[in-house]
Scaffold this motif. Sequence first.
Motif, PDB file in Angstrom:
ATOM      1  N   VAL A 499      -9.307  -7.453  -6.315  1.00 39.15           N
ATOM      2  CA  VAL A 499      -9.558  -8.498  -5.615  1.00 39.15           C
ATOM      3  C   VAL A 499      -9.865 -10.024  -7.173  1.00 39.15           C
ATOM      4  CG1 VAL A 499     -10.406  -9.851  -4.176  1.00 39.15           C
ATOM      5  CG2 VAL A 499     -10.201  -7.720  -3.622  1.00 39.15           C
ATOM      6  N   ALA A 500     -10.532  -9.588  -7.656  1.00 43.33           N
ATOM      7  CA  ALA A 500     -11.195 -10.862  -8.987  1.00 43.33           C
ATOM      8  C   ALA A 500      -9.710 -10.467  -9.766  1.00 43.33           C
ATOM      9  CB  ALA A 500     -11.933  -9.849  -9.716  1.00 43.33           C
ATOM     10  N   ASN A 501      -8.837  -9.268 -10.331  1.00 45.81           N
ATOM     11  CA  ASN A 501      -8.039  -9.261 -11.498  1.00 45.81           C
ATOM     12  C   ASN A 501      -6.133  -9.658 -10.358  1.00 45.81           C
ATOM     13  OD1 ASN A 501      -9.733  -8.583 -13.809  1.00 45.81           O
ATOM     14  ND2 ASN A 501     -10.388  -7.563 -12.063  1.00 45.81           N
ATOM     15  N   LEU A 505      -1.671  -9.206  -5.710  1.00 50.94           N
ATOM     16  CA  LEU A 505      -1.576  -7.735  -4.936  1.00 50.94           C
ATOM     17  C   LEU A 505      -2.130  -7.831  -3.820  1.00 50.94           C
ATOM     18  CD1 LEU A 505      -1.554  -4.051  -5.484  1.00 50.94           C
ATOM     19  CD2 LEU A 505      -3.768  -5.046  -6.439  1.00 50.94           C
ATOM     20  N   HIS A 506      -1.439  -6.887  -2.243  1.00 54.23           N
ATOM     21  CA  HIS A 506      -2.080  -7.175  -1.230  1.00 54.23           C
ATOM     22  C   HIS A 506      -3.002  -5.977  -0.591  1.00 54.23           C
ATOM     23  CE1 HIS A 506      -2.042  -6.665   3.510  1.00 54.23           C
ATOM     24  NE2 HIS A 506      -2.673  -5.581   3.481  1.00 54.23           N
ATOM     25  N   VAL A 507      -4.218  -5.824  -0.719  1.00 56.28           N
ATOM     26  CA  VAL A 507      -5.156  -4.556  -1.210  1.00 56.28           C
ATOM     27  C   VAL A 507      -5.501  -3.989   0.353  1.00 56.28           C
ATOM     28  CG1 VAL A 507      -7.587  -3.970  -1.831  1.00 56.28           C
ATOM     29  CG2 VAL A 507      -6.560  -5.605  -3.664  1.00 56.28           C
ATOM     30  N   LEU A 508      -5.351  -3.247   0.865  1.00 54.76           N
ATOM     31  CA  LEU A 508      -5.897  -2.596   2.297  1.00 54.76           C
ATOM     32  C   LEU A 508      -7.199  -1.020   2.001  1.00 54.76           C
ATOM     33  CD1 LEU A 508      -5.683  -1.057   5.075  1.00 54.76           C
ATOM     34  CD2 LEU A 508      -2.995  -0.270   4.000  1.00 54.76           C
ATOM     35  N   ALA A 509      -7.742  -1.557   2.489  1.00 55.18           N
ATOM     36  CA  ALA A 509      -9.400  -0.797   2.005  1.00 55.18           C
ATOM     37  C   ALA A 509      -9.565   0.065   3.019  1.00 55.18           C
ATOM     38  CB  ALA A 509     -10.307  -1.427   1.557  1.00 55.18           C
ATOM     39  N   ARG A 510     -10.271   1.072   2.867  1.00 56.21           N
ATOM     40  CA  ARG A 510     -10.787   1.871   4.183  1.00 56.21           C
ATOM     41  C   ARG A 510     -12.318   1.716   4.562  1.00 56.21           C
ATOM     42  NH1 ARG A 510     -11.963   8.191   2.941  1.00 56.21           N
ATOM     43  NH2 ARG A 510     -13.218   8.687   3.737  1.00 56.21           N
ATOM     44  N   ASP A 527      -7.475  -6.757   4.838  1.00 51.79           N
ATOM     45  CA  ASP A 527      -7.079  -6.074   5.521  1.00 51.79           C
ATOM     46  C   ASP A 527      -7.760  -4.428   5.161  1.00 51.79           C
ATOM     47  OD1 ASP A 527      -5.379  -4.707   6.711  1.00 51.79           O
ATOM     48  OD2 ASP A 527      -3.849  -5.369   5.619  1.00 51.79           O
ATOM     49  N   ILE A 528      -8.586  -4.271   6.056  1.00 52.08           N
ATOM     50  CA  ILE A 528      -9.625  -3.374   6.146  1.00 52.08           C
ATOM     51  C   ILE A 528      -9.447  -2.970   7.773  1.00 52.08           C
ATOM     52  CG2 ILE A 528     -12.846  -2.975   6.108  1.00 52.08           C
ATOM     53  CD1 ILE A 528     -12.411  -5.679   4.748  1.00 52.08           C
ATOM     54  N   VAL A 529     -10.123  -1.016   7.175  1.00 54.22           N
ATOM     55  CA  VAL A 529      -9.952  -0.616   8.775  1.00 54.22           C
ATOM     56  C   VAL A 529     -10.672   1.112   8.506  1.00 54.22           C
ATOM     57  CG1 VAL A 529      -8.582   1.685   9.621  1.00 54.22           C
ATOM     58  CG2 VAL A 529      -7.423  -0.765   8.527  1.00 54.22           C
TER      59      VAL A 529
END
Length: 615
Positions: A499-501, A505-510, A527-529
């Motif tokens: 996220v910082a760098n 970029l789309h970040v999808l996190a568990r 975007d968190i699941v």
Amino acid sequence: MTGFLILAFLILLAGVVAVPLATRFGLGSVLGYLLAGMAISPLLSALRVNVEALQSFAEFGVVMMLFIIGLELEPKKLWAMRRRLIGLGGGQVVLTTLVLAGIVLAYGVRWETALAIGMILAVSSTAIVLQSLEEKGMLKSDGGEASFSVLLMQDVAVIPMLAILPLLAVGGVGTGAASAGHGDELNLVANLPTWLSGVVTLAAIGLVVFVGAYLVRPVFRFIAMAQLRELFTAVALVFVIGIALLMSFVGLSPALGTFLAGVVLANSEYRHELESDIGPFKGLLLGVFFITVGAGINFPLAMEHFGEVLFWAALLITAKIAVLLVIARFAGIRRQMAWLFALSLAQAGEFAFVLISFAVGNRVFGQDTADMLLLVVSLTMLTTPLLFILYDKVIARAYCGGKEPVADAIDEENPVIVAGRGRVGGIVARMLQAAGFAITVIDYDSEHLELVRKLGYRTYFGDATRPDLLHAAGINHARLLVVALDEREQIDKLVKYAVANCPNLHVLARAKDRNHVYELWSYGCRDIVRETYDSSLRMGRSAFEALGIDHQQAMAMSDAFEEMDRTSMREVANLYDANVPPSRNEPLLAKVRELRQEWDPVLRAQMEDIIHRTR
């Protein structure tokens, strides 16, 4: 009354202060409790507190812990462990006893005393090992399950040890009581003929099985009629204490009896109720037990014979590690799991305190030997958390190879990067590949990757949180990063960096749970699941259908709940503060209460409307 309150205040305060500090520095809660006991030892001495009596009471935490562990083991699974129980557990007890007895015998001690010391020190600490493995999430690993098998067999082995020790007394005749070092305890089989004692013991075990299989359910159904939570807790405690008492009456280990009861109830619908009721008492008593171990150390004697105590403690740990590594090799336990198995069981255990007292009472050896043994046992127990740190920081990272594994060279850049190909990441990767997307998969579990590669999936070995590896995978040009790692700390580290760098970029996190969602949201991930969320929704949907609601209605009701939950969660996430525990974040708690008052009636109306609309 005042004295009791002072004692309770000191013990609880010491634990509350020491454990968070120890956990903060990566030492674990067990070492925190032990250090807390050492810190308040002078105060307890000044107050003339009987630490041994307090320890006997706190040992009931071990009994409760084995009951809860038994609840997690179905009888079929326990039967499947029979080879490990007999082979690993029995082999460890016999071989370790002989090795330690041989070492002591080499120093000129009579063989009877050497054999007694070997038996006493062969047993490991059930409380410390299981608590540490459970905290670190390694109880279900190959090394953790092997350790559990040995610990369970050791509890069983204490029974024949209690029968053998009096035979090793000076002159061959023991004079102490036949109980586990407590001559004032009621033992119904102490004066019975051997055959009748065996019959009574088997009858007691049968009674435990009968109560667990046929009486617990009707009793809990009856208690449920009162709809009082405290009655469930009281009945759960009565059940566990009663079984422990019955086992003590027939000269068996209370921990073994409650473990058996837990196994019988493993398939009961009240299993989770029992776990939640017993859990807080188990945790508190275990903490007090560890504090008493730390407080019970004889510091003047330890200072006087520091070198000797240190030598014997180091020799004991080294000898047990060597024996355990040999056993692990023959049992097929390999690599870092063999080291986990050996290091976790390298100490002497809490049953040693009981066996030492019993041996002194039966004139197997004198009080001077007993005092030295108590110091050695205590020191090895204190060392155990440090051995777990050694495993975490050195052995696990090096995969027992003596050096850090080398990551694969990534020779491609794809629009999608998947970090972790386990239970979650594997399914995501297969879905993306099936749809024709080019992906780069990175995982750190070399054994799992070996299997995945044999199945034809291309996966790179390496630590996905390393910036150099991410740049080699083309993170600066990627469109999507799927964070599907298992460890919460690793997920946080990777999400923070991405996220910082990489703003585009789309970040999808568990996420591991709801609080983890809030934490990842605070890092900037949008975007968190939750890993169990969709399966929970499906179970809720199935519950609707089981209650007579048709499939379409159940789907609509599930969708309504999901929409409400997601909307409210975004509002709560904006109030999350990583520096304040959620239970003390008043703005967050107030918002949750406000949203419940606002959304619960709306959701209820939506559900009812869906049901009436489709009828």
